[in-house]
Design a protein around this motif. Structure first.
Motif, PDB file in Angstrom:
ATOM      1  N   ILE A  46       1.046  -1.100   0.094  1.00  0.00           N
ATOM      2  CA  ILE A  46       0.274  -0.325  -0.072  1.00  0.00           C
ATOM      3  C   ILE A  46       0.343   1.070   0.130  1.00  0.00           C
ATOM      4  O   ILE A  46       1.920   1.290   0.615  1.00  0.00           O
ATOM      5  N   VAL A  47       0.529   2.235  -0.788  1.00  0.00           N
ATOM      6  CA  VAL A  47       1.410   3.129  -1.046  1.00  0.00           C
ATOM      7  C   VAL A  47       0.559   4.880  -0.038  1.00  0.00           C
ATOM      8  O   VAL A  47      -0.501   4.779  -0.203  1.00  0.00           O
ATOM      9  N   MET A  56       5.171   3.407   1.800  1.00  0.00           N
ATOM     10  CA  MET A  56       4.842   2.143   1.087  1.00  0.00           C
ATOM     11  C   MET A  56       5.145   1.001   2.369  1.00  0.00           C
ATOM     12  O   MET A  56       5.913   0.765   2.508  1.00  0.00           O
ATOM     13  N   ILE A  57       4.348   0.542   2.386  1.00  0.00           N
ATOM     14  CA  ILE A  57       4.171  -0.825   3.465  1.00  0.00           C
ATOM     15  C   ILE A  57       4.217  -2.096   2.956  1.00  0.00           C
ATOM     16  O   ILE A  57       2.571  -1.856   1.964  1.00  0.00           O
ATOM     17  N   GLU A  58       4.157  -2.832   3.004  1.00  0.00           N
ATOM     18  CA  GLU A  58       3.640  -4.421   2.994  1.00  0.00           C
ATOM     19  C   GLU A  58       2.315  -4.402   3.734  1.00  0.00           C
ATOM     20  O   GLU A  58       3.147  -5.121   4.764  1.00  0.00           O
ATOM     21  N   VAL A 112      19.329  -1.392  -3.873  1.00  0.00           N
ATOM     22  CA  VAL A 112      18.889  -1.622  -2.714  1.00  0.00           C
ATOM     23  C   VAL A 112      18.022  -2.947  -2.167  1.00  0.00           C
ATOM     24  O   VAL A 112      18.206  -3.404  -0.939  1.00  0.00           O
ATOM     25  N   LEU A 113      17.709  -3.916  -2.977  1.00  0.00           N
ATOM     26  CA  LEU A 113      17.646  -5.290  -2.714  1.00  0.00           C
ATOM     27  C   LEU A 113      18.379  -6.167  -1.877  1.00  0.00           C
ATOM     28  O   LEU A 113      18.748  -6.575  -0.689  1.00  0.00           O
ATOM     29  N   LYS A 114      19.847  -5.856  -2.135  1.00  0.00           N
ATOM     30  CA  LYS A 114      21.110  -6.545  -1.907  1.00  0.00           C
ATOM     31  C   LYS A 114      21.088  -5.947  -0.204  1.00  0.00           C
ATOM     32  O   LYS A 114      20.882  -7.184   0.673  1.00  0.00           O
ATOM     33  N   ARG A 115      20.326  -5.394  -0.180  1.00  0.00           N
ATOM     34  CA  ARG A 115      20.688  -4.470   1.454  1.00  0.00           C
ATOM     35  C   ARG A 115      19.237  -4.421   2.469  1.00  0.00           C
ATOM     36  O   ARG A 115      19.587  -4.264   3.621  1.00  0.00           O
ATOM     37  N   THR A 116      18.590  -5.090   1.786  1.00  0.00           N
ATOM     38  CA  THR A 116      17.189  -5.941   2.468  1.00  0.00           C
ATOM     39  C   THR A 116      16.798  -6.578   2.489  1.00  0.00           C
ATOM     40  O   THR A 116      17.056  -7.320   2.530  1.00  0.00           O
ATOM     41  N   GLU A 117      16.237  -6.554   4.334  1.00  0.00           N
ATOM     42  CA  GLU A 117      16.488  -7.221   5.089  1.00  0.00           C
ATOM     43  C   GLU A 117      14.946  -8.229   4.847  1.00  0.00           C
ATOM     44  O   GLU A 117      13.912  -7.570   4.412  1.00  0.00           O
ATOM     45  N   ASP A 123       9.358  -2.954   0.808  1.00  0.00           N
ATOM     46  CA  ASP A 123      10.460  -2.798   1.556  1.00  0.00           C
ATOM     47  C   ASP A 123      11.603  -2.032   0.238  1.00  0.00           C
ATOM     48  O   ASP A 123      12.540  -0.777   1.362  1.00  0.00           O
ATOM     49  N   ALA A 124      12.209  -2.563  -0.253  1.00  0.00           N
ATOM     50  CA  ALA A 124      13.492  -2.052  -1.458  1.00  0.00           C
ATOM     51  C   ALA A 124      12.766  -0.557  -1.972  1.00  0.00           C
ATOM     52  O   ALA A 124      13.781   0.333  -2.147  1.00  0.00           O
ATOM     53  N   LEU A 125      11.228  -0.607  -2.385  1.00  0.00           N
ATOM     54  CA  LEU A 125      11.084   0.040  -3.268  1.00  0.00           C
ATOM     55  C   LEU A 125      10.522   1.462  -2.077  1.00  0.00           C
ATOM     56  O   LEU A 125      10.732   2.765  -2.294  1.00  0.00           O
ATOM     57  N   ASN A 126       9.630   1.215  -0.890  1.00  0.00           N
ATOM     58  CA  ASN A 126      10.046   2.003   0.136  1.00  0.00           C
ATOM     59  C   ASN A 126      11.562   2.802   0.552  1.00  0.00           C
ATOM     60  O   ASN A 126      11.815   4.340   0.613  1.00  0.00           O
ATOM     61  N   THR A 127      12.381   2.270  -0.227  1.00  0.00           N
ATOM     62  CA  THR A 127      13.669   2.916   0.703  1.00  0.00           C
ATOM     63  C   THR A 127      14.510   3.942  -0.717  1.00  0.00           C
ATOM     64  O   THR A 127      14.600   4.566  -0.345  1.00  0.00           O
ATOM     65  N   MET A 128      13.570   2.865  -1.268  1.00  0.00           N
ATOM     66  CA  MET A 128      13.985   4.088  -2.405  1.00  0.00           C
ATOM     67  C   MET A 128      13.000   5.421  -2.573  1.00  0.00           C
ATOM     68  O   MET A 128      13.632   6.732  -2.990  1.00  0.00           O
ATOM     69  N   ALA A 129      11.815   5.321  -2.558  1.00  0.00           N
ATOM     70  CA  ALA A 129      11.564   6.383  -1.973  1.00  0.00           C
ATOM     71  C   ALA A 129      11.505   7.287  -1.575  1.00  0.00           C
ATOM     72  O   ALA A 129      11.306   8.588  -1.803  1.00  0.00           O
TER      73      ALA A 129
END
Ligand code: G1P
Length: 291
Positions: free
Chosen positions: A172-173, A189-191, A217-222, A233-239
C-alpha cells in the motif's frame, strides 16, 4: 533516457492456494478458458512493446518452458489434420523469445527480482506479476505505464484503489498528487498493512517499472513480512532517496491468487470470447434463479 525493453515475470512460487491443482502443474499454467495465465502476462508485455522477457522460474516449473518451446510432434499432427488455425496458434507461442533463470530458494519477491540483475544490467525494466491479470483493450496496463515513464523517467508502481478490507493483501502506497501529471509521488510504502496501519487504499497491483538501482537496494533489504525479502520494502527505501511514482492504471484487474478472483476471470474472459460468449451468456442466464 533509456527505453523500457526488458520485462521480468516472477513465476517461482509454490502456488499453495491452488493445491491440489498445483501439486505437479505450475500455477502459471492453469488456464483462463484455454490459455495458461502466464501467456496472458507475456502477451501484455509484448503488446506493450517489451522486446525481451525473463521468467524467474523454480523447482517443478518445466511445463512453463515447454509451453513456450516448439513441439514438432504436435505441429506435424496438426499439419496432417489440416488444422491451420491451431497450428498458427501453437507456432506463434514458440516464436516468443523468452529467457529463464531459476530462483534456487524461495526467499520472496524481492529476492526473485534480484535473480534478474545480470539479465537487466543497467536498464530500467518492467515487472509483471502472474497473479494480476489486467484486461484493458486496446492499451494494456503496462503500455499505459511505459507512456507515463517516457514522460517522467522514474520508477513507477502500477496501482489501483482497493476496498478497505483488502488493504492487508497488498503493498500500500502513501503519496501526494503531482500537478499536471496522472501520478502520485510516493512518500512511503508498506507491505500488507493492517487496516489500521494502511496509509491509503492505493495498492500496487502487479505492474512495476523500476530503475536498475533497485538491485543494490535489494541486496541490503532484510527479510520483512512473512520472513521474505519484499520488493515493497526496497521500493520504500528508494522512495526516501529518489522519485518513485504511483500511477493508477485503467483496466479490469483480476486477482488470480484468489480462487474467487480466478473464477471471475474465467467467466468474464469466456464472455468476451467471440466463439463462446453468446452461448455461455445464455447458459449463465439459464442458471439465474436455479442456484
Ligand atoms: C505481491 C506484492 C504486493 C503486491 C501484490 C500484488 O504480493 O508483495 O506488494 O501488492 O503482489 O498482487 P503477493 O500477492 O504475491 O503475496
Amino acid at each position: 533516457m533509456k527505453r523500457i525493453r526488458k520485462a521480468v515475470i516472477p513465476a517461482a512460487g509454490y502456488g499453495t492456494r491452488f493445491l491440489p491443482a498445483t501439486k505437479a502443474t505450475p500455477k502459471e499454467m492453469l488456464p483462463i478458458v484455454d490459455k495458461p495465465t502466464i501467456q496472458y502476462i507475456v502477451e501484455e508485455a509484448l503488446q506493450s512493446g517489451i522486446e525481451e522477457i525473463l521468467i524467474i522460474s523454480g523447482h517443478a516449473k518445466r511445463a512453463i518452458e515447454d509451453h513456450f518451446d516448439t513441439n514438432p510432434g504436435l505441429e506435424i499432427h496438426l499439419q496432417e489434420h489440416h488444422d491451420t488455425e491451431l497450428l498458427k496458434i501453437v507456432r506463434s507461442i514458440s516464436e516468443i523469445n523468452i529467457h529463464y533463470i531459476r530462483q534456487k530458494h524461495m526467499r520472496g519477491l524481492g529476492d526473485a527480482i534480484l535473480c534478474a540483475q545480470s539479465f537487466i544490467d543497467d536498464e530500467p525494466f518492467a515487472v509483471l506479476l502472474g497473479d494480476d491479470v489486467v484486461y484493458n483493450d486496446p492499451h494494456p496496463a503496462l503500455r499505459q505505464m511505459i507512456d507515463v515513464y517516457n514522460d517522467i523517467g522514474a520508477t513507477i508502481l502500477g496501482c489501483q484503489e482497493v476496498a478497505q478490507d483488502k488493504v492487508s493483501a497488498y503493498g500500500i502506497v502513501k503519496g501526494v498528487p503531482v500537478e499536471g501529471k496522472p501520478v502520485l509521488k510516493v512518500t512511503s510504502m508498506i507491505e500488507k498493512p493492517s487496516i489500521e496501519e494502511a496509509p491509503s487504499r492505493i495498492a500496487a497491483l502487479g505492474r512495476y517499472i523500476i530503475t536498475p538501482d533497485v538491485f543494490e537496494v535489494l541486496k541490503r533489504t532484510e527479510p520483512g513480512k512473512g520472513g521474505e525479502v519484499q520488493l515493497t520494502d526496497a521500493l520504500n527505501t528508494m522512495a526516501a532517496r529518489e522519485s518513485v511514482y504511483a500511477y493508477c492504471f485503467e483496466g479490469k484487474r483480476y486477482d488470480l491468487g484468489d480462487k474467487l478472483g480466478f473464477l471471475k476471470a474465467t467467466v468474464e474472459y469466456a464472455l468476451r470470447r467471440p466463439d463462446l460468449g453468446g452461448p455461455f451468456r445464455e447458459y449463465l442466464k439459464s442458471l439465474v434463479g436455479h442456484i
